[in-house]
Motif scaffolding. Sequence first.
Motif, PDB file in Angstrom:
ATOM      1  N   ARG A 146       0.837  -1.206   0.000  1.00 47.32           N
ATOM      2  CA  ARG A 146       0.000   0.000   0.000  1.00 47.32           C
ATOM      3  C   ARG A 146       0.873   1.257   0.000  1.00 47.32           C
ATOM      4  O   ARG A 146       0.531   2.264  -0.631  1.00 47.32           O
ATOM      5  CB  ARG A 146      -0.940  -0.019   1.201  1.00 47.32           C
ATOM      6  CG  ARG A 146      -2.013  -1.112   1.108  1.00 47.32           C
ATOM      7  CD  ARG A 146      -3.085  -0.916   2.165  1.00 47.32           C
ATOM      8  NE  ARG A 146      -4.009  -2.034   2.212  1.00 47.32           N
ATOM      9  CZ  ARG A 146      -5.071  -2.183   1.416  1.00 47.32           C
ATOM     10  NH1 ARG A 146      -5.329  -1.256   0.491  1.00 47.32           N
ATOM     11  NH2 ARG A 146      -5.877  -3.229   1.531  1.00 47.32           N
ATOM     12  N   VAL A 147       1.983   1.212   0.707  1.00 45.42           N
ATOM     13  CA  VAL A 147       2.923   2.340   0.694  1.00 45.42           C
ATOM     14  C   VAL A 147       3.480   2.536  -0.714  1.00 45.42           C
ATOM     15  O   VAL A 147       3.587   3.669  -1.207  1.00 45.42           O
ATOM     16  CB  VAL A 147       4.061   2.114   1.700  1.00 45.42           C
ATOM     17  CG1 VAL A 147       5.175   3.140   1.499  1.00 45.42           C
ATOM     18  CG2 VAL A 147       3.525   2.193   3.126  1.00 45.42           C
ATOM     19  N   PHE A 148       3.816   1.444  -1.383  1.00 45.70           N
ATOM     20  CA  PHE A 148       4.314   1.517  -2.757  1.00 45.70           C
ATOM     21  C   PHE A 148       3.304   2.220  -3.661  1.00 45.70           C
ATOM     22  O   PHE A 148       3.665   3.097  -4.457  1.00 45.70           O
ATOM     23  CB  PHE A 148       4.617   0.104  -3.272  1.00 45.70           C
ATOM     24  CG  PHE A 148       4.688   0.004  -4.769  1.00 45.70           C
ATOM     25  CD1 PHE A 148       5.765   0.512  -5.468  1.00 45.70           C
ATOM     26  CD2 PHE A 148       3.648  -0.597  -5.487  1.00 45.70           C
ATOM     27  CE1 PHE A 148       5.816   0.430  -6.854  1.00 45.70           C
ATOM     28  CE2 PHE A 148       3.687  -0.677  -6.862  1.00 45.70           C
ATOM     29  CZ  PHE A 148       4.779  -0.168  -7.554  1.00 45.70           C
ATOM     30  N   LEU A 149       2.031   1.850  -3.545  1.00 48.29           N
ATOM     31  CA  LEU A 149       1.009   2.497  -4.363  1.00 48.29           C
ATOM     32  C   LEU A 149       0.891   3.983  -4.035  1.00 48.29           C
ATOM     33  O   LEU A 149       0.681   4.812  -4.935  1.00 48.29           O
ATOM     34  CB  LEU A 149      -0.344   1.808  -4.170  1.00 48.29           C
ATOM     35  CG  LEU A 149      -0.502   0.404  -4.747  1.00 48.29           C
ATOM     36  CD1 LEU A 149      -1.907  -0.121  -4.482  1.00 48.29           C
ATOM     37  CD2 LEU A 149      -0.197   0.377  -6.236  1.00 48.29           C
ATOM     38  N   ALA A 150       1.022   4.308  -2.766  1.00 49.48           N
ATOM     39  CA  ALA A 150       0.928   5.720  -2.362  1.00 49.48           C
ATOM     40  C   ALA A 150       2.067   6.529  -2.966  1.00 49.48           C
ATOM     41  O   ALA A 150       1.862   7.655  -3.447  1.00 49.48           O
ATOM     42  CB  ALA A 150       0.946   5.835  -0.837  1.00 49.48           C
ATOM     43  N   VAL A 151       3.275   5.965  -2.976  1.00 48.39           N
ATOM     44  CA  VAL A 151       4.428   6.674  -3.550  1.00 48.39           C
ATOM     45  C   VAL A 151       4.263   6.808  -5.060  1.00 48.39           C
ATOM     46  O   VAL A 151       4.534   7.853  -5.647  1.00 48.39           O
ATOM     47  CB  VAL A 151       5.739   5.947  -3.205  1.00 48.39           C
ATOM     48  CG1 VAL A 151       6.926   6.590  -3.939  1.00 48.39           C
ATOM     49  CG2 VAL A 151       5.987   5.964  -1.707  1.00 48.39           C
ATOM     50  N   ALA A 152       3.800   5.718  -5.718  1.00 45.54           N
ATOM     51  CA  ALA A 152       3.608   5.765  -7.167  1.00 45.54           C
ATOM     52  C   ALA A 152       2.563   6.802  -7.537  1.00 45.54           C
ATOM     53  O   ALA A 152       2.682   7.496  -8.563  1.00 45.54           O
ATOM     54  CB  ALA A 152       3.200   4.384  -7.673  1.00 45.54           C
ATOM     55  N   GLU A 153       1.545   6.946  -6.713  1.00 44.81           N
ATOM     56  CA  GLU A 153       0.486   7.919  -6.976  1.00 44.81           C
ATOM     57  C   GLU A 153       0.965   9.349  -6.711  1.00 44.81           C
ATOM     58  O   GLU A 153       0.694  10.258  -7.504  1.00 44.81           O
ATOM     59  CB  GLU A 153      -0.730   7.608  -6.101  1.00 44.81           C
ATOM     60  CG  GLU A 153      -1.875   8.596  -6.206  1.00 44.81           C
ATOM     61  CD  GLU A 153      -2.558   8.553  -7.565  1.00 44.81           C
ATOM     62  OE1 GLU A 153      -3.165   9.573  -7.953  1.00 44.81           O
ATOM     63  OE2 GLU A 153      -2.481   7.502  -8.236  1.00 44.81           O
ATOM     64  N   ALA A 154       1.686   9.532  -5.612  1.00 49.60           N
ATOM     65  CA  ALA A 154       2.095  10.886  -5.204  1.00 49.60           C
ATOM     66  C   ALA A 154       3.354  11.355  -5.912  1.00 49.60           C
ATOM     67  O   ALA A 154       3.557  12.564  -6.077  1.00 49.60           O
ATOM     68  CB  ALA A 154       2.303  10.932  -3.693  1.00 49.60           C
ATOM     69  N   GLY A 155       4.217  10.419  -6.300  1.00 45.04           N
ATOM     70  CA  GLY A 155       5.486  10.796  -6.915  1.00 45.04           C
ATOM     71  C   GLY A 155       6.456  11.418  -5.944  1.00 45.04           C
ATOM     72  O   GLY A 155       7.421  12.077  -6.348  1.00 45.04           O
ATOM     73  N   SER A 156       6.196  11.210  -4.652  1.00 51.61           N
ATOM     74  CA  SER A 156       7.016  11.861  -3.632  1.00 51.61           C
ATOM     75  C   SER A 156       6.896  11.083  -2.330  1.00 51.61           C
ATOM     76  O   SER A 156       5.786  10.691  -1.931  1.00 51.61           O
ATOM     77  CB  SER A 156       6.542  13.310  -3.422  1.00 51.61           C
ATOM     78  OG  SER A 156       6.964  13.816  -2.181  1.00 51.61           O
ATOM     79  N   VAL A 157       8.024  10.865  -1.670  1.00 46.13           N
ATOM     80  CA  VAL A 157       8.009  10.206  -0.364  1.00 46.13           C
ATOM     81  C   VAL A 157       7.289  11.082   0.656  1.00 46.13           C
ATOM     82  O   VAL A 157       6.511  10.594   1.476  1.00 46.13           O
ATOM     83  CB  VAL A 157       9.452   9.910   0.107  1.00 46.13           C
ATOM     84  CG1 VAL A 157       9.462   9.481   1.577  1.00 46.13           C
ATOM     85  CG2 VAL A 157      10.079   8.828  -0.757  1.00 46.13           C
ATOM     86  N   THR A 158       7.509  12.370   0.580  1.00 48.28           N
ATOM     87  CA  THR A 158       6.896  13.287   1.543  1.00 48.28           C
ATOM     88  C   THR A 158       5.373  13.248   1.446  1.00 48.28           C
ATOM     89  O   THR A 158       4.668  13.100   2.452  1.00 48.28           O
ATOM     90  CB  THR A 158       7.389  14.722   1.316  1.00 48.28           C
ATOM     91  OG1 THR A 158       8.813  14.745   1.428  1.00 48.28           O
ATOM     92  CG2 THR A 158       6.790  15.668   2.337  1.00 48.28           C
ATOM     93  N   ARG A 159       4.854  13.359   0.222  1.00 53.10           N
ATOM     94  CA  ARG A 159       3.399  13.359   0.052  1.00 53.10           C
ATOM     95  C   ARG A 159       2.805  11.986   0.378  1.00 53.10           C
ATOM     96  O   ARG A 159       1.719  11.891   0.946  1.00 53.10           O
ATOM     97  CB  ARG A 159       3.038  13.781  -1.368  1.00 53.10           C
ATOM     98  CG  ARG A 159       3.304  15.264  -1.647  1.00 53.10           C
ATOM     99  CD  ARG A 159       2.660  15.720  -2.943  1.00 53.10           C
ATOM    100  NE  ARG A 159       3.288  15.090  -4.107  1.00 53.10           N
ATOM    101  CZ  ARG A 159       4.334  15.613  -4.750  1.00 53.10           C
ATOM    102  NH1 ARG A 159       4.878  16.748  -4.329  1.00 53.10           N
ATOM    103  NH2 ARG A 159       4.840  15.009  -5.804  1.00 53.10           N
ATOM    104  N   ALA A 160       3.531  10.933   0.009  1.00 53.68           N
ATOM    105  CA  ALA A 160       3.047   9.587   0.311  1.00 53.68           C
ATOM    106  C   ALA A 160       3.007   9.357   1.809  1.00 53.68           C
ATOM    107  O   ALA A 160       2.063   8.757   2.339  1.00 53.68           O
ATOM    108  CB  ALA A 160       3.935   8.541  -0.358  1.00 53.68           C
ATOM    109  N   ALA A 161       4.018   9.835   2.534  1.00 47.74           N
ATOM    110  CA  ALA A 161       4.058   9.682   3.987  1.00 47.74           C
ATOM    111  C   ALA A 161       2.876  10.395   4.633  1.00 47.74           C
ATOM    112  O   ALA A 161       2.247   9.872   5.559  1.00 47.74           O
ATOM    113  CB  ALA A 161       5.380  10.221   4.532  1.00 47.74           C
ATOM    114  N   ALA A 162       2.560  11.581   4.126  1.00 44.93           N
ATOM    115  CA  ALA A 162       1.436  12.335   4.688  1.00 44.93           C
ATOM    116  C   ALA A 162       0.113  11.614   4.438  1.00 44.93           C
ATOM    117  O   ALA A 162      -0.729  11.516   5.334  1.00 44.93           O
ATOM    118  CB  ALA A 162       1.403  13.737   4.085  1.00 44.93           C
ATOM    119  N   SER A 163      -0.079  11.086   3.219  1.00 44.24           N
ATOM    120  CA  SER A 163      -1.346  10.433   2.902  1.00 44.24           C
ATOM    121  C   SER A 163      -1.501   9.110   3.640  1.00 44.24           C
ATOM    122  O   SER A 163      -2.615   8.699   3.975  1.00 44.24           O
ATOM    123  CB  SER A 163      -1.461  10.210   1.395  1.00 44.24           C
ATOM    124  OG  SER A 163      -0.488   9.268   0.958  1.00 44.24           O
TER     125      SER A 163
END
Length: 386
Positions: free
Chosen positions: A9-26
């Motif tokens: 799920r983290v992988f999908l969040a990073v792929a969607e956000a294009g950013s570790v920072t934005r993925a971490a927040a979501s």
Amino acid sequence: MRHNLRHLRVFLAVAEAGSVTRAAASAHLSQPAVTQAISKLEAALGVALFDRSPHGLFPTPAGETFRLRVQRAFALLDRVVAEIAPRLQLTITAAQTEALIAVSDAENFTLAAKRLGLAQPTVHRAITQLEQDAQRKLFERTALGTVATRLGHSLAQAARLALAELSQAEAELAELRSESAGKIVIGAMPLSRSHILPTAIVKFQQERQGQTILITEGPYAELLSGLRRGEIDFLIGALRYPVPIDDVEQRELFQDTAVMIGRPGHPIFGKGQADLAQLAQYPWVVSPPATPIRNHFDRLFGEQGLVPRQLVEAGSLILMREILNETDYLGFASGGQVRAEIARGLLRRIDFDLTATRRPIGLTTRSGWLPTPAQRLLIQTIENAA
């Protein structure tokens, strides 16, 4: 390979956000936790999933391939999870899904634990925690065993198909590394085993020498069940109309017609044009009940009020051939199935019009199934052979 579902799920969040920072927040995680999850996932898969640049993280070709499969896996799983308890999206683990599937299949914790190579308390604890998180009973403990509830059965089935998608992902990533992984599993009915598959498999493995193919045999109902559970990739053989259930699709390859056969020198060949009354006087080797070819046999004689003298019911062409060669039994089989035996002079075809027995032969797949490149090539090879 067992995947950490949270990491996926983290992988999908990073792929969607294009950013570790934005993925971490979501995902409500720290940036180091997201970075660590991606690193562990890439190490386990043996590929880089992202290209890193000052402008962000962008999926590599392997990352795009993997993302599609992970999305499909969670679409299958989350649809059922949402019906049970949405919070399970955050808590369910791969170990719990494996325990769920094993207990659902075995209907017994001890047998499930043996299948997984774990201690029984470990499996019991995984199911107990899953039920607590779901706030639902997923199994009923009865005198006959531990039986999945409706929701438990639905979740187990969704988990099976989700894990099948992840296995497909591993095979596709291996192909990108010019490696072969996993097996292509074919549920093969009698005609395909003797007529289509041998030629197609030899041709396919000339191009994909490292790819393993597993042929699974059995009654149609068992093969269909294995297909729907994600254990078999596709079926090949006689199609059923109407389609037996709405979560599978059928594609016709060609038409096949039944034939009547006997050994060379059988008395029937010295009697001129045979009629059904004469044929009913002989014993027969036929397919098991409820198979398409057997239905044709029963209807053919039944419509004339005739009952053949004696039957041997068998799904084995080898057994049929040996009985026919040693006796005055006759056989009723698929024309494609016995083509080679007739061509080699081992059996002889009886001159009788059976055009009414024409039936479609083809492929059966799960609805929405997405084959890997290797599976797609094998299907194309089978279509060419057919």
